[in-house]
Design a protein around this motif. Structure first.
Motif, mmCIF file in Angstrom:
data_model
loop_
_atom_site.group_PDB
_atom_site.id
_atom_site.type_symbol
_atom_site.label_atom_id
_atom_site.label_comp_id
_atom_site.label_asym_id
_atom_site.label_seq_id
_atom_site.Cartn_x
_atom_site.Cartn_y
_atom_site.Cartn_z
ATOM 1 N N GLU A 171 -44.803 23.568 22.947
ATOM 2 C CA GLU A 171 -44.028 23.125 22.018
ATOM 3 C C GLU A 171 -42.993 24.321 21.322
ATOM 4 O O GLU A 171 -41.593 23.529 21.335
ATOM 5 N N MET A 172 -43.545 25.195 21.025
ATOM 6 C CA MET A 172 -42.727 26.315 20.726
ATOM 7 C C MET A 172 -41.498 26.713 21.540
ATOM 8 O O MET A 172 -40.471 26.840 21.074
ATOM 9 N N ILE A 215 -38.992 23.874 20.993
ATOM 10 C CA ILE A 215 -38.491 24.266 19.579
ATOM 11 C C ILE A 215 -37.299 25.440 19.882
ATOM 12 O O ILE A 215 -36.088 25.077 19.370
ATOM 13 N N ARG A 275 -43.409 23.375 12.107
ATOM 14 C CA ARG A 275 -43.987 24.047 13.111
ATOM 15 C C ARG A 275 -44.661 25.234 12.245
ATOM 16 O O ARG A 275 -45.836 25.613 12.614
ATOM 17 N N GLU A 327 -48.586 26.259 12.641
ATOM 18 C CA GLU A 327 -49.138 27.552 13.333
ATOM 19 C C GLU A 327 -49.812 28.025 12.228
ATOM 20 O O GLU A 327 -51.065 28.552 12.817
#
Length: 167
Positions: A110-111, A114, A152, A156
Motif C-alpha cells: 500500500e505504501m 501511495i 496512512r 502506520e
C-alpha cells in the motif's frame, strides 16, 4: 557456478559463505531503539511541509508551491527509503507470526502505491503553469493526497509501528 568459472571451465564452486557478525550470526538489520521515533518525526515534518503547500495555495503563491512540492517529495522519498531499508527489512527478518507478516506486507504494498501517487502528484505540478484550470485540479489533487497521507500515517503509527517493538 560464477561467470568467470563458467568462462574458464572451472568446476562448480561452493556457494560463498554468508557474511557474519563477530558472533557468527548471519548479517541483517539490527534493532534500532530510536527508529520509530525518527519515523514519527519524519511524519511530523512531512505534515508540516504539506501544510506549508496549503498555506501557499491559500495565499496564491503558486511559484513557491513548485519548490515546496519538490522539497516535500525529497523528504517523502527519504522517509520511504528509511522505512524500506531499516523498518520493513527488520520486520521481514524478525516477525515470527504469519498474520503480522501478512499485515506488514500489505502495508508495504500500500505504501509503495501511495508513494507512486505522491511522486506523480509532484511531477504533475512542479513545472505547471497554474492557470485557473490547473489551480482547480491542484486543489482537488492536493486534498486527495492529503487525505491518503493522513490516513496512512495514522494507520502506520497505530497498527504497523508497534510490530517493530514486538518483533
Amino acid at each position: 557456478m560464477g561467470f568467470f568459472d563458467r568462462l574458464f571451465g572451472k568446476k562448480e564452486s561452493q556457494p560463498a559463505p554468508v557474511a557474519t557478525h563477530h558472533a557468527g550470526t548471519p548479517r541483517g538489520i539490527s534493532y534500532d531503539p530510536t527508529l520509530i521515533e525518527r519515523l514519527k518525526g519524519d511524519h511530523e515534518e512531512l505534515v508540516a511541509l504539506y501544510q506549508r503547500i496549503g498555506t501557499l495555495l491559500e495565499a496564491g503563491q503558486f511559484g513557491d508551491i513548485r519548490s515546496e512540492l519538490v522539497n516535500f517529495k525529497t523528504r517523502f522519498e527519504a522517509h520511504i527509503l528509511t522505512e524500506n531499508v531499516r523498518f520493513y527489512v527488520y520486520l521481514e527478518q524478525n516477525l515470527p507470526d504469519a498474520h503480522d507478516m501478512d499485515l506488514m506486507r500489505d502495508f508495504r504494498r500500500e505504501m509503495n502505491t501511495i508513494a507512486r501517487g505522491v511522486v506523480d502528484f509532484v511531477k504533475k505540478y512542479q513545472f505547471a503553469a497554474f492557470d485557473a484550470t490547473v489551480r482547480e485540479q491542484f486543489v482537488a489533487d492536493y486534498g486527495a493526497v492529503g487525505a491518503l497521507l493522513a490516513q496512512r500515517i495514522e494507520r502506520e503509527e497505530s497498527n504497523l509501528y508497534p510490530l517493530y517493538q514486538s518483533a
